[in-house]
Design a protein around this motif. Sequence first.
Motif, mmCIF file in Angstrom:
data_model
loop_
_atom_site.group_PDB
_atom_site.id
_atom_site.type_symbol
_atom_site.label_atom_id
_atom_site.label_comp_id
_atom_site.label_asym_id
_atom_site.label_seq_id
_atom_site.Cartn_x
_atom_site.Cartn_y
_atom_site.Cartn_z
ATOM 1 N N GLU A 230 0.832 -1.197 0.000
ATOM 2 C CA GLU A 230 0.000 0.000 0.000
ATOM 3 C C GLU A 230 0.874 1.258 0.000
ATOM 4 N N GLY A 231 1.947 1.237 0.808
ATOM 5 C CA GLY A 231 2.889 2.359 0.829
ATOM 6 C C GLY A 231 3.608 2.516 -0.495
ATOM 7 N N TYR A 232 3.918 1.367 -1.120
ATOM 8 C CA TYR A 232 4.575 1.390 -2.432
ATOM 9 C C TYR A 232 3.674 2.055 -3.478
ATOM 10 N N ILE A 233 2.379 1.689 -3.473
ATOM 11 C CA ILE A 233 1.422 2.284 -4.419
ATOM 12 C C ILE A 233 1.289 3.778 -4.173
ATOM 13 N N GLU A 234 1.237 4.164 -2.900
ATOM 14 C CA GLU A 234 1.155 5.591 -2.538
ATOM 15 C C GLU A 234 2.335 6.360 -3.124
ATOM 16 N N SER A 235 3.521 5.778 -2.982
ATOM 17 C CA SER A 235 4.732 6.417 -3.500
ATOM 18 C C SER A 235 4.706 6.514 -5.024
ATOM 19 N N LYS A 236 4.325 5.417 -5.685
ATOM 20 C CA LYS A 236 4.278 5.397 -7.150
ATOM 21 C C LYS A 236 3.239 6.361 -7.701
ATOM 22 N N MET A 237 2.087 6.400 -7.054
ATOM 23 C CA MET A 237 1.028 7.300 -7.510
ATOM 24 C C MET A 237 1.443 8.761 -7.337
ATOM 25 N N GLY A 238 2.146 9.058 -6.244
ATOM 26 C CA GLY A 238 2.613 10.426 -6.032
ATOM 27 C C GLY A 238 3.611 10.870 -7.083
ATOM 28 N N TYR A 239 4.370 9.909 -7.597
ATOM 29 C CA TYR A 239 5.380 10.221 -8.611
ATOM 30 C C TYR A 239 4.784 10.259 -10.018
ATOM 31 N N LEU A 240 3.930 9.275 -10.330
ATOM 32 C CA LEU A 240 3.407 9.143 -11.689
ATOM 33 C C LEU A 240 2.109 9.915 -11.934
ATOM 34 N N ALA A 241 1.253 9.966 -10.915
ATOM 35 C CA ALA A 241 -0.077 10.548 -11.124
ATOM 36 C C ALA A 241 -0.492 11.413 -9.934
ATOM 37 N N ASN A 243 -1.920 14.387 -9.746
ATOM 38 C CA ASN A 243 -3.248 14.987 -9.867
ATOM 39 C C ASN A 243 -4.354 13.953 -9.658
ATOM 40 N N LEU A 244 -4.178 12.782 -10.245
ATOM 41 C CA LEU A 244 -5.164 11.710 -10.078
ATOM 42 C C LEU A 244 -5.239 11.286 -8.618
ATOM 43 N N ARG A 245 -4.080 11.151 -7.962
ATOM 44 C CA ARG A 245 -4.065 10.786 -6.546
ATOM 45 C C ARG A 245 -4.763 11.853 -5.697
ATOM 46 N N ASP A 246 -4.547 13.112 -6.059
ATOM 47 C CA ASP A 246 -5.134 14.231 -5.310
ATOM 48 C C ASP A 246 -6.662 14.219 -5.408
ATOM 49 N N VAL A 247 -7.172 13.931 -6.598
ATOM 50 C CA VAL A 247 -8.623 13.986 -6.834
ATOM 51 C C VAL A 247 -9.320 12.696 -6.419
ATOM 52 N N ALA A 248 -8.779 11.559 -6.838
ATOM 53 C CA ALA A 248 -9.448 10.271 -6.610
ATOM 54 C C ALA A 248 -8.982 9.556 -5.355
ATOM 55 N N GLY A 249 -7.793 9.901 -4.865
ATOM 56 C CA GLY A 249 -7.201 9.149 -3.765
ATOM 57 C C GLY A 249 -6.302 8.054 -4.313
ATOM 58 N N THR A 250 -5.390 7.575 -3.507
ATOM 59 C CA THR A 250 -4.397 6.600 -3.967
ATOM 60 C C THR A 250 -5.024 5.300 -4.454
ATOM 61 N N THR A 251 -5.844 4.683 -3.610
ATOM 62 C CA THR A 251 -6.390 3.358 -3.935
ATOM 63 C C THR A 251 -7.328 3.406 -5.131
ATOM 64 N N LEU A 252 -8.280 4.336 -5.110
ATOM 65 C CA LEU A 252 -9.222 4.440 -6.221
ATOM 66 C C LEU A 252 -8.510 4.810 -7.516
ATOM 67 N N GLY A 253 -7.579 5.745 -7.446
ATOM 68 C CA GLY A 253 -6.824 6.138 -8.636
ATOM 69 C C GLY A 253 -6.077 4.961 -9.242
ATOM 70 N N ALA A 254 -5.430 4.177 -8.381
ATOM 71 C CA ALA A 254 -4.678 3.000 -8.859
ATOM 72 C C ALA A 254 -5.619 1.962 -9.462
ATOM 73 N N LYS A 255 -6.799 1.773 -8.858
ATOM 74 C CA LYS A 255 -7.765 0.801 -9.395
ATOM 75 C C LYS A 255 -8.303 1.239 -10.751
ATOM 76 N N LEU A 256 -8.499 2.544 -10.931
ATOM 77 C CA LEU A 256 -8.964 3.047 -12.228
ATOM 78 C C LEU A 256 -7.909 2.812 -13.308
ATOM 79 N N ILE A 257 -6.634 3.026 -12.967
ATOM 80 C CA ILE A 257 -5.547 2.764 -13.920
ATOM 81 C C ILE A 257 -5.532 1.278 -14.279
ATOM 82 N N ALA A 258 -5.644 0.429 -13.263
ATOM 83 C CA ALA A 258 -5.620 -1.023 -13.491
ATOM 84 C C ALA A 258 -6.802 -1.458 -14.349
ATOM 85 N N HIS A 259 -7.971 -0.889 -14.103
ATOM 86 C CA HIS A 259 -9.176 -1.265 -14.854
ATOM 87 C C HIS A 259 -9.076 -0.828 -16.315
ATOM 88 N N ALA A 260 -8.493 0.352 -16.541
ATOM 89 C CA ALA A 260 -8.347 0.848 -17.913
ATOM 90 C C ALA A 260 -7.222 0.144 -18.668
#
Length: 364
Positions: A230-241, A243-260
Motif C-alpha cells: 500500500e505504501g509502495y502504491i502511494e509512492s508510485k502514484m505520487g510520482y506518476l499521477a 493529480n489523479l491521486r489528489d482527486v481520486a485518492g491513492t487506492t481508487l486512482g490506482a484501481k482506475l488505472i488497473a481497470h483501464a
Amino acid sequence: MKCYLVPCVAGFIAFNENLDIVDYELFPRRSIISKLLEFEKGLTAEEEKIIKRLLKDYGKISIESVHRWKYGKFKGVILESPNIGGEYLRENLREILKEIGFIKDGEFQEIIYEIHMGMTIKRLEESFREQDKLIIQAVSTLDDLDESIGKFVERIREWYSIYFPELESVKDHEHYVKLITEHPRREDIIKLKKLPRESMGAELEEEDIEIIREFARAIRSLQLLRKSIEGYIESKMGYLAPNLRDVAGTTLGAKLIAHAGSMKKLALLPSSTIQVMGAEKALFRHLRRGSKPPKHGLIYQHPLVRGSNWRVRGKIARVLASKISLAVRKDVFTGEYDPNIKEDLYKRVSIIREKPKKKGKKRR
C-alpha cells in the motif's frame, strides 16, 4: 490406471488414486521464484520430465490446470481444475513438503513467506517499459492479499474461538491477530485486556495453542506485507499521477488505472465512461433489457460519492468523473501538478449538496 499431477511452490507432485505420492519433480532451490514465474507463462522442463514419466507408467494423467494450450502435445493428459489430488495437496501441504524433503520442521511458514514475497517483488520488477504497469500489478496483488487475508482471518477467528470465544469482542482484525501472535494463551490476554476471568472455551494442549499461534504469525506477516505494498502504491502514484491521486485518492486512482489498462488509456476515455467504469454488467443489462442505467461504478468508493445522499450521488459521481478525467490528462500529457482541480471539485460538490430539493406535486 490414472494419477494426479499437481503443481505447488516446490515443483510438481504426483499422486495415485489412493492419494499416495508416486513421483515428484522439484524446482532447483535457488531458482524457485523464477521457475514459478516460468510455469505461469508456459511448460517448464521439470513439468515436461514428470509428465513423460507418468504417461509411460500410467497412461492417463489428471492435471490441475485450465491452460489447454500447454499440454496439446501430450496424449493422455486430462485437465481437471480442481482435482482430488490438488485438494489433498492443499489440505496437507506442510506434511507433504516434509515427506518429500523440501522442508524441515519449523521451516514451512518462513519459506512460504519468502517465496510469496519474492514472487510479488519479481512480478513488480519484471521488464515493463511503462511505469504504470507496476501500479497495475501492485493493485492486483493487493486485491489478492485482501481476499487471502479475509479468508484466513475468518478461519483463525473460528479456530481460536474454540479456545477463547470471549476474544470475539475485539472487532479489529489486525489487533485480533496481533494479540494471538504476541499472547497466544488466553490467561495473558485476560490480564492485558481486563476481560472476564472465566472463559467458556475448551482447554487446549500446548501443541494446539502453538499451531494456532504459528497460523496467526503467517496472517500477521501478510497484513504487514499489505501495508508495505500500500505504501509502495502511494509512492508510485505520487510520482506518476499526483493529480489523479489528489482527486481520486491513492487506492481508487490506482484501481482506475488497473481497470483501464494504463494511464494513457484512462486519459483517453471520456468522463462518462470513467463514471461507470467497474459497473459494466449493470450497463449491459441496461442496454439489453432496458433496466435503469448505473450512476457510478468504481468511483462509488470515493468518500464524496459514498458519503452523499442517494438523491445527489449521480450528480456528484458525474462531477467527480469529469475531474478525474481532467486530472489524469494533466498527469499524462503535461506532468504538471494542479491543486485547483481538487479545489474546484469540492466547490461544485458543495453547491450540489446545498441546492434545495425540488418539491413534488401534491396529490389531490
